[in-house]
Design an enzyme around this catalytic site. Structure first.
Site, PDB file in Angstrom:
ATOM      1  N   HIS A   1       0.830  -1.202   0.000  1.00 35.07           N
ATOM      2  CA  HIS A   1       0.000   0.000   0.000  1.00 35.07           C
ATOM      3  C   HIS A   1       0.866   1.254   0.000  1.00 35.07           C
ATOM      4  O   HIS A   1       2.051   1.213   0.296  1.00 35.07           O
ATOM      5  CB  HIS A   1      -0.972   0.019   1.187  1.00 35.07           C
ATOM      6  CG  HIS A   1      -0.315   0.072   2.529  1.00 35.07           C
ATOM      7  ND1 HIS A   1      -0.157  -1.041   3.308  1.00 35.07           N
ATOM      8  CD2 HIS A   1       0.208   1.094   3.245  1.00 35.07           C
ATOM      9  CE1 HIS A   1       0.444  -0.716   4.440  1.00 35.07           C
ATOM     10  NE2 HIS A   1       0.681   0.587   4.426  1.00 35.07           N
TER      11      HIS A   1
ATOM     12  N   GLU B   1      -3.673   3.484   1.726  1.00 29.58           N
ATOM     13  CA  GLU B   1      -4.027   3.586   3.137  1.00 29.58           C
ATOM     14  C   GLU B   1      -4.172   5.067   3.471  1.00 29.58           C
ATOM     15  O   GLU B   1      -3.225   5.840   3.345  1.00 29.58           O
ATOM     16  CB  GLU B   1      -2.931   2.985   4.017  1.00 29.58           C
ATOM     17  CG  GLU B   1      -3.138   3.231   5.498  1.00 29.58           C
ATOM     18  CD  GLU B   1      -1.923   2.882   6.340  1.00 29.58           C
ATOM     19  OE1 GLU B   1      -1.820   3.425   7.445  1.00 29.58           O
ATOM     20  OE2 GLU B   1      -1.083   2.069   5.898  1.00 29.58           O
TER      21      GLU B   1
ATOM     22  N   HIS C   1       3.414  11.751  -7.126  1.00 23.47           N
ATOM     23  CA  HIS C   1       2.029  11.405  -7.429  1.00 23.47           C
ATOM     24  C   HIS C   1       1.827   9.904  -7.311  1.00 23.47           C
ATOM     25  O   HIS C   1       2.784   9.150  -7.239  1.00 23.47           O
ATOM     26  CB  HIS C   1       1.654  11.872  -8.847  1.00 23.47           C
ATOM     27  CG  HIS C   1       2.496  11.242  -9.905  1.00 23.47           C
ATOM     28  ND1 HIS C   1       3.645  11.827 -10.395  1.00 23.47           N
ATOM     29  CD2 HIS C   1       2.380  10.060 -10.568  1.00 23.47           C
ATOM     30  CE1 HIS C   1       4.184  11.042 -11.315  1.00 23.47           C
ATOM     31  NE2 HIS C   1       3.438   9.959 -11.434  1.00 23.47           N
TER      32      HIS C   1
ATOM     33  N   GLU D   1      -1.895  10.767 -11.041  1.00 25.11           N
ATOM     34  CA  GLU D   1      -1.692  10.742 -12.490  1.00 25.11           C
ATOM     35  C   GLU D   1      -2.524   9.610 -13.075  1.00 25.11           C
ATOM     36  O   GLU D   1      -2.485   8.489 -12.579  1.00 25.11           O
ATOM     37  CB  GLU D   1      -0.222  10.524 -12.826  1.00 25.11           C
ATOM     38  CG  GLU D   1       0.049  10.480 -14.327  1.00 25.11           C
ATOM     39  CD  GLU D   1       1.495  10.192 -14.655  1.00 25.11           C
ATOM     40  OE1 GLU D   1       1.945  10.643 -15.718  1.00 25.11           O
ATOM     41  OE2 GLU D   1       2.180   9.503 -13.862  1.00 25.11           O
TER      42      GLU D   1
END
Length: 138
Positions: free
Chosen positions: A8, A59, A77, A125
């Site tokens: 994550h 998360e 990003h 993005e």
């Protein structure tokens, strides 16, 4: 760690409900689970397009009472591959999301990208799936 995998990416958010709404209703993710820690005063929410056993998720960490963070200048990003970048941006815009870079080819290449901002200002993005693994200059 040749057998590792990304689990994550953690983002600190100032309004958990607003961020969950953005990632579920605007970006189309599913809320997978939440955890609350009363002793240390934080709540976690895990969101993704598939179960955590199948792919990386986001998360969201809400530290109770902290409504804003300095994003700094090191963060770049999160990239998400999409089938139709133009329709996806139309859907995001219609749902109240903010497109900060309209979809189109990257400068000096043919990869089609766009950018969206989440409620805390994090950049996301979008990359047309057919170009997602080719690199931006292709």
């Amino acid at each position: 760690m040749p057998n590792g995998r990304i689990l994550h990416t953690m983002l600190r958010v100032g309004n958990l409900e607003q961020s969950i709404h953005f990632y579920t209703h605007i970006m189309g993710m599913k809320l997978l689970r939440t955890n609350e820690n009363k002793q240390y005063k934080y709540t976690l929410a895990f969101l993704g397009y598939s179960d955590e056993s199948e792919g990386a998720v986001i998360e969201l960490t809400y530290n109770w009472g902290t409504e804003e963070y300095d994003l700094g200048n090191a963060y770049g990003h999160i990239a998400i591959g999409v089938e139709n970048i133009y329709a996806t941006c139309d859907d995001i815009r219609a749902s109240g999301g903010i497109i900060t870079r309209e979809p189109g080819p990257v400068k000096g290449g043919t990869t089609e990208i766009a950018f969206v901002k989440d409620p805390d200002g994090y950049a996301i993005e979008l990359i047309q799936n057919k170009h997602a693994s080719l690199g931006l200059g292709k």
